[in-house]
Motif scaffolding. Structure first.
Motif, PDB file in Angstrom:
ATOM      1  N   SER A  16     -10.719  -0.144   1.865  1.00  0.00           N
ATOM      2  CA  SER A  16     -11.988  -1.374   1.707  1.00  0.00           C
ATOM      3  C   SER A  16     -11.563  -2.205   1.691  1.00  0.00           C
ATOM      4  CB  SER A  16     -13.905  -0.995   0.982  1.00  0.00           C
ATOM      5  OG  SER A  16     -12.919  -0.355  -0.343  1.00  0.00           O
ATOM      6  N   VAL A  17     -11.793  -3.460   1.294  1.00  0.00           N
ATOM      7  CA  VAL A  17     -11.406  -5.046   1.394  1.00  0.00           C
ATOM      8  C   VAL A  17     -12.647  -5.338  -0.006  1.00  0.00           C
ATOM      9  CG1 VAL A  17     -11.047  -7.054   1.551  1.00  0.00           C
ATOM     10  CG2 VAL A  17     -10.211  -5.112   2.826  1.00  0.00           C
ATOM     11  N   ASP A  18     -12.161  -5.631  -1.079  1.00  0.00           N
ATOM     12  CA  ASP A  18     -12.996  -6.305  -2.475  1.00  0.00           C
ATOM     13  C   ASP A  18     -13.070  -7.707  -1.820  1.00  0.00           C
ATOM     14  OD1 ASP A  18     -14.208  -7.609  -4.407  1.00  0.00           O
ATOM     15  OD2 ASP A  18     -13.711  -6.132  -5.729  1.00  0.00           O
ATOM     16  N   PRO A  19     -13.899  -8.407  -1.544  1.00  0.00           N
ATOM     17  CA  PRO A  19     -13.923  -9.379  -1.880  1.00  0.00           C
ATOM     18  C   PRO A  19     -12.906 -10.847  -2.756  1.00  0.00           C
ATOM     19  CG  PRO A  19     -16.419  -9.064  -1.230  1.00  0.00           C
ATOM     20  CD  PRO A  19     -15.011  -8.044  -1.986  1.00  0.00           C
ATOM     21  N   ASP A  20     -13.655 -10.258  -3.922  1.00  0.00           N
ATOM     22  CA  ASP A  20     -13.486 -11.079  -5.148  1.00  0.00           C
ATOM     23  C   ASP A  20     -12.101 -10.868  -5.380  1.00  0.00           C
ATOM     24  OD1 ASP A  20     -16.578 -11.744  -5.770  1.00  0.00           O
ATOM     25  OD2 ASP A  20     -16.109  -9.464  -6.515  1.00  0.00           O
ATOM     26  N   LEU A  21     -11.052 -10.328  -4.789  1.00  0.00           N
ATOM     27  CA  LEU A  21      -9.838  -9.883  -5.113  1.00  0.00           C
ATOM     28  C   LEU A  21      -9.093 -11.237  -3.831  1.00  0.00           C
ATOM     29  CD1 LEU A  21      -9.179  -6.171  -4.551  1.00  0.00           C
ATOM     30  CD2 LEU A  21      -8.377  -7.839  -6.927  1.00  0.00           C
ATOM     31  N   ILE A  22      -9.408 -11.960  -3.035  1.00  0.00           N
ATOM     32  CA  ILE A  22      -8.761 -12.707  -2.244  1.00  0.00           C
ATOM     33  C   ILE A  22      -9.539 -14.340  -3.275  1.00  0.00           C
ATOM     34  CG2 ILE A  22      -9.073 -13.946   0.411  1.00  0.00           C
ATOM     35  CD1 ILE A  22      -9.753 -11.331   0.868  1.00  0.00           C
TER      36      ILE A  22
ATOM     37  N   PRO B 244     -13.532  -6.396 -13.684  1.00  0.00           N
ATOM     38  CA  PRO B 244     -13.466  -5.115 -14.666  1.00  0.00           C
ATOM     39  C   PRO B 244     -11.921  -3.853 -13.679  1.00  0.00           C
ATOM     40  CG  PRO B 244     -15.455  -5.874 -12.545  1.00  0.00           C
ATOM     41  CD  PRO B 244     -15.076  -6.395 -12.668  1.00  0.00           C
ATOM     42  N   GLU B 245     -11.307  -4.017 -12.924  1.00  0.00           N
ATOM     43  CA  GLU B 245     -10.569  -3.247 -12.391  1.00  0.00           C
ATOM     44  C   GLU B 245      -9.147  -4.427 -11.504  1.00  0.00           C
ATOM     45  OE1 GLU B 245      -8.663   0.290  -9.772  1.00  0.00           O
ATOM     46  OE2 GLU B 245     -11.481  -0.544  -9.328  1.00  0.00           O
ATOM     47  N   PRO B 246      -8.706  -5.328 -12.577  1.00  0.00           N
ATOM     48  CA  PRO B 246      -7.481  -5.980 -12.113  1.00  0.00           C
ATOM     49  C   PRO B 246      -6.658  -5.286 -11.119  1.00  0.00           C
ATOM     50  CG  PRO B 246      -7.803  -6.123 -14.445  1.00  0.00           C
ATOM     51  CD  PRO B 246      -8.282  -4.770 -14.248  1.00  0.00           C
ATOM     52  N   PRO B 247      -6.309  -6.364 -10.509  1.00  0.00           N
ATOM     53  CA  PRO B 247      -5.070  -6.198  -9.361  1.00  0.00           C
ATOM     54  C   PRO B 247      -3.908  -5.608  -9.903  1.00  0.00           C
ATOM     55  CG  PRO B 247      -5.432  -8.352  -9.432  1.00  0.00           C
ATOM     56  CD  PRO B 247      -6.686  -7.662 -10.574  1.00  0.00           C
ATOM     57  N   SER B 248      -3.148  -5.244  -8.805  1.00  0.00           N
ATOM     58  CA  SER B 248      -1.647  -3.802  -9.752  1.00  0.00           C
ATOM     59  C   SER B 248      -0.692  -5.198  -8.901  1.00  0.00           C
ATOM     60  CB  SER B 248      -1.875  -2.795  -9.091  1.00  0.00           C
ATOM     61  OG  SER B 248      -2.095  -2.820  -7.641  1.00  0.00           O
TER      62      SER B 248
ATOM     63  N   ILE C  29       0.518  -1.105   0.627  1.00  0.00           N
ATOM     64  CA  ILE C  29      -0.035  -0.043  -0.066  1.00  0.00           C
ATOM     65  C   ILE C  29       0.805   1.310  -0.049  1.00  0.00           C
ATOM     66  CG2 ILE C  29      -1.411   1.322   1.368  1.00  0.00           C
ATOM     67  CD1 ILE C  29      -3.116  -1.468   2.460  1.00  0.00           C
ATOM     68  N   GLU C  30       2.273   1.498   0.681  1.00  0.00           N
ATOM     69  CA  GLU C  30       3.254   2.229   0.924  1.00  0.00           C
ATOM     70  C   GLU C  30       3.752   2.694  -0.637  1.00  0.00           C
ATOM     71  OE1 GLU C  30       6.098   1.414   3.651  1.00  0.00           O
ATOM     72  OE2 GLU C  30       4.322   2.096   5.495  1.00  0.00           O
ATOM     73  N   ALA C  31       3.917   1.442  -1.399  1.00  0.00           N
ATOM     74  CA  ALA C  31       4.299   1.620  -2.938  1.00  0.00           C
ATOM     75  C   ALA C  31       3.166   2.044  -4.051  1.00  0.00           C
ATOM     76  CB  ALA C  31       5.046   0.798  -3.449  1.00  0.00           C
ATOM     77  N   GLY C  32       2.154   2.127  -3.117  1.00  0.00           N
ATOM     78  CA  GLY C  32       1.284   3.015  -4.125  1.00  0.00           C
ATOM     79  C   GLY C  32       0.156   1.765  -4.425  1.00  0.00           C
ATOM     80  N   HIS C  33       0.320   0.955  -4.035  1.00  0.00           N
ATOM     81  CA  HIS C  33      -0.948  -0.371  -4.933  1.00  0.00           C
ATOM     82  C   HIS C  33      -2.142   0.131  -3.966  1.00  0.00           C
ATOM     83  CE1 HIS C  33       2.237  -2.178  -7.527  1.00  0.00           C
ATOM     84  NE2 HIS C  33       2.711  -1.865  -6.839  1.00  0.00           N
ATOM     85  N   ARG C  34      -3.477  -0.059  -4.561  1.00  0.00           N
ATOM     86  CA  ARG C  34      -4.966  -0.157  -3.696  1.00  0.00           C
ATOM     87  C   ARG C  34      -5.072  -1.516  -4.480  1.00  0.00           C
ATOM     88  NH1 ARG C  34      -1.928   3.209  -2.241  1.00  0.00           N
ATOM     89  NH2 ARG C  34      -2.397   5.119  -1.290  1.00  0.00           N
ATOM     90  N   ARG C  35      -5.276  -1.776  -5.675  1.00  0.00           N
ATOM     91  CA  ARG C  35      -5.788  -3.537  -6.219  1.00  0.00           C
ATOM     92  C   ARG C  35      -5.244  -4.379  -5.437  1.00  0.00           C
ATOM     93  NH1 ARG C  35     -11.294  -4.625  -6.655  1.00  0.00           N
ATOM     94  NH2 ARG C  35     -10.915  -5.583  -8.594  1.00  0.00           N
ATOM     95  N   ILE C  36      -5.076  -5.438  -4.092  1.00  0.00           N
ATOM     96  CA  ILE C  36      -3.756  -6.072  -4.331  1.00  0.00           C
ATOM     97  C   ILE C  36      -4.453  -7.603  -3.942  1.00  0.00           C
ATOM     98  CG2 ILE C  36      -2.204  -6.848  -2.156  1.00  0.00           C
ATOM     99  CD1 ILE C  36      -2.813  -3.995  -1.401  1.00  0.00           C
ATOM    100  N   GLY C  37      -4.468  -8.744  -5.241  1.00  0.00           N
ATOM    101  CA  GLY C  37      -5.351  -9.700  -5.185  1.00  0.00           C
ATOM    102  C   GLY C  37      -4.227 -10.364  -4.009  1.00  0.00           C
TER     103      GLY C  37
END
Length: 342
Positions: free
Chosen positions: A215-221, A243-247, A179-187
């Motif tokens: 917030s946590v997107d449950p689709d990423l886990i 629709p918005e894949p993880p980075s 998150i500190e490195a700028g990631h917001r969509r974390i699979g």
């Protein structure tokens, strides 16, 4: 085989004087001491450890039960090599304390444990350490009147002293760095949901998001560990089709991350330019040889072994506990170039 009486006769002293030299528990003149030591050397006399144990109630022996010798990890095994590293940490501490570590291997059979414990008790070990192959609940039987026991990499339901890896803290630290490195969509492709570590790591994943106000997107886990690897393929497809894949994608262990590298590259996805990848364990044979080298978090297995050994020594010495059970050992994030800032 020479006896203490043979040594006494050769040195021209009484058996009691030989005993005083051996145990260093009473003053003996320098000339007499040298005569006794010379007789011991010439006769090849070996003191009876059994007799010493009966006198002092201290054998200097510690028993350790593990499967590290017989269990050879296979590719994709979620356990890596924790048992071996834990045993190394245990040995390090007992060597410093001049204790002799007696190791018995289960051969992969849990039903052998009671017999091994009985053997150790016959040898009057001062304490026992049981090392599990991965973080889990165990049914190790602790008998009243037996030597004290410390559990390493496992725990039970009756409060036996135990030392565990802090899976929740480790995952929290890793995701916080992402998150500190700028990631917001974390699979997150997890190990099997049957494993204690998986639930704890998911909690750590959620903790890091909450700390950052995300917030946590449950689709990423997604659970993605199986020996045939097919769940990882389908799980990756589901992540990439969002629709918005993880980075960035976190994996349950470094072996899974290695497979993920291959799956991404077969799809023409570059690591880390298009998707970053992070592992778990810091299994250096993988993490340092992948290209790019793998960002991961280290499970501190050797430190876990050291802490278990120190706990047992404290119990033997009847020191105050000074801690609640289980003791959880955190590990550091190891940042490498498989993750790029966003």
């Amino acid at each position: 085989m020479a006896t203490i009486y043979d040594v006494a006769k050769a040195a021209g002293v009484s058996p009691k004087t030989v005993s005083r030299v051996l145990n260093d528990d009473a003053p003996v003149g320098r000339t007499t001491r040298e005569a006794v030591q010379d007789a011991i050397s010439r006769l090849g006399y070996v003191p009876s450890n059994a007799a010493r144990v009966m006198r002092s109630n201290r054998s200097g022996l510690i028993g350790l039960i593990t499967g590290a010798i017989s269990n050879t990890p296979e590719a994709g095994d979620p356990k890596g090599l924790p048992e071996l590293y834990i045993v190394q940490g245990v040995q390090e501490i007992f060597a410093e304390e001049a204790k002799t570590l007696m190791i018995s291997d289960t051969g992969g059979r849990s039903d052998r444990v009671p017999a091994l414990v009985s053997t150790f008790r016959q040898h009057r070990v001062e304490g026992l350490i049981y090392v599990a192959d991965y973080h889990r609940q165990t049914r190790f039987e602790v008998r009243p009147g037996g030597p004290p026991v410390v559990l390493a990499n496992c725990y039970d339901t009756i409060g036996t002293p135990s030392v565990l890896p802090d899976d929740r803290s480790c995952q929290r630290s890793l995701v916080a760095r992402l998150i500190e490195a700028g990631h917001r969509r974390i699979g997150y492709l997890t190990l099997g949901n049957y494993m204690d570590a998986t639930g704890l790591r998911i909690e750590g994943y959620r903790d890091a998001h909450a700390d950052a106000g995300l917030s946590v997107d449950p689709d990423l886990i997604l659970e993605a560990y199986r020996e045939d690897h097919t769940p990882m393929t389908s799980a990756l497809n589901r992540l990439l089709e969002l629709p918005e894949p993880p980075s960035v994608i976190c994996c349950g262990n470094d072996e899974m991350a290695m497979r993920l590298y291959g799956l991404l590259r077969t799809r023409g996805v570059e690591v880390p330019e298009e998707i970053s990848v992070a592992g778990f364990d810091n299994y250096r044979a993988i993490a340092e040889t992948l290209f790019p080298p793998l960002t991961t978090v280290e499970l501190p297995y050797r430190e876990l072994g050291r802490r278990a050994a120190r706990r047992l020594l404290g119990i033997i010495a009847k020191d105050p506990p000074g801690t609640d059970d289980p003791v959880r050992i955190p590990g550091p994030v190891v940042w490498r170039s498989s993750v790029t800032a966003r």
